[in-house]
Design a protein around this motif. Structure first.
Motif, PDB file in Angstrom:
ATOM      1  N   UNK A  58      36.137  46.680  45.001  1.00 42.49           N
ATOM      2  CA  UNK A  58      35.860  45.368  45.606  1.00 42.49           C
ATOM      3  C   UNK A  58      34.610  44.819  45.650  1.00 42.49           C
ATOM      4  N   UNK A  59      33.619  45.426  44.914  1.00 46.80           N
ATOM      5  CA  UNK A  59      32.262  44.813  44.891  1.00 46.80           C
ATOM      6  C   UNK A  59      32.384  43.644  43.712  1.00 46.80           C
ATOM      7  N   UNK A  60      31.370  42.639  44.145  1.00 46.70           N
ATOM      8  CA  UNK A  60      31.516  41.573  43.141  1.00 46.70           C
ATOM      9  C   UNK A  60      31.041  41.905  41.710  1.00 46.70           C
ATOM     10  N   UNK A  61      31.788  41.400  40.600  1.00 51.90           N
ATOM     11  CA  UNK A  61      31.637  41.839  39.372  1.00 51.90           C
ATOM     12  C   UNK A  61      30.417  41.401  38.783  1.00 51.90           C
ATOM     13  N   UNK A  62      29.527  40.375  38.947  1.00 49.65           N
ATOM     14  CA  UNK A  62      28.296  40.112  38.676  1.00 49.65           C
ATOM     15  C   UNK A  62      27.446  41.365  39.366  1.00 49.65           C
ATOM     16  N   UNK A 100      36.229  47.899  38.596  1.00 49.76           N
ATOM     17  CA  UNK A 100      35.931  48.087  40.192  1.00 49.76           C
ATOM     18  C   UNK A 100      35.959  46.851  40.973  1.00 49.76           C
ATOM     19  N   UNK A 101      35.734  45.506  40.506  1.00 48.66           N
ATOM     20  CA  UNK A 101      35.581  44.326  41.154  1.00 48.66           C
ATOM     21  C   UNK A 101      37.142  44.077  41.506  1.00 48.66           C
ATOM     22  N   UNK A 102      37.974  44.623  40.877  1.00 48.07           N
ATOM     23  CA  UNK A 102      39.672  44.166  40.942  1.00 48.07           C
ATOM     24  C   UNK A 102      40.282  45.120  42.095  1.00 48.07           C
ATOM     25  N   UNK A 103      39.570  46.177  42.570  1.00 43.11           N
ATOM     26  CA  UNK A 103      39.939  47.264  42.987  1.00 43.11           C
ATOM     27  C   UNK A 103      40.200  46.781  44.678  1.00 43.11           C
ATOM     28  N   UNK A 104      41.026  47.445  45.517  1.00 37.53           N
ATOM     29  CA  UNK A 104      41.234  47.088  46.806  1.00 37.53           C
ATOM     30  C   UNK A 104      40.290  48.107  47.533  1.00 37.53           C
ATOM     31  N   UNK A 105      39.301  47.633  48.399  1.00 38.09           N
ATOM     32  CA  UNK A 105      38.556  48.391  49.010  1.00 38.09           C
ATOM     33  C   UNK A 105      39.195  49.454  50.260  1.00 38.09           C
ATOM     34  N   UNK A 106      39.111  50.791  49.928  1.00 38.15           N
ATOM     35  CA  UNK A 106      39.950  51.481  50.566  1.00 38.15           C
ATOM     36  C   UNK A 106      39.266  51.714  52.012  1.00 38.15           C
TER      37      UNK A 106
END
Length: 111
Positions: A58-62, A100-106
């Motif tokens: 869920x972190x930003x891709x940049x 990783x940017x597209x994953x849901x933060x657990x």
């Protein structure tokens, strides 16, 4: 002061030099790389037990791409991470960052 500014500009250039212009990141390639190289430290189970490994989901891709590039170029120093990214191309770094940017933060506190 002028030398400091020039040095700073050079360092900024290095941190983006590994970024592949015009490349369209691929989430499936990113998932394969993340599963093979990243999950053992950054997976949900490990990061609940070992707090030194950050959650990347869920972190930003940049942000993710910049951190990976900085590890690869030596602007950010961590021997374990530098070993993980040293053989990866700029495209592969972008693939991992996209995944990783597209994953849901657990909810890690629930475990």
């Amino acid at each position: 002061m002028k030398a400091f500014i020039v040095s700073l500009l050079v360092l900024c250039g290095l941190s983006t030099a590994v970024y592949a212009e015009g490349y369209q990141a691929d989430i499936e390639r990113g998932q394969l790389l993340a599963t093979a190289q990243c999950e053992s430290c950054h997976g949900n189970v490990v990061i609940t037990m070992a707090k030194q490994f950050p959650n990347l989901k869920g972190q930003k891709i940049a942000y993710l791409n910049k951190q990976l590039v900085d590890f690869k170029t030596g602007l950010r120093v961590d021997p374990l991470m530098q070993a993980q990214v040293s053989a990866l191309s700029s495209e592969q770094l972008q693939d991992v960052a996209l995944f990783y940017s597209q994953q849901v933060t657990p909810n890690l506190s629930a475990n």
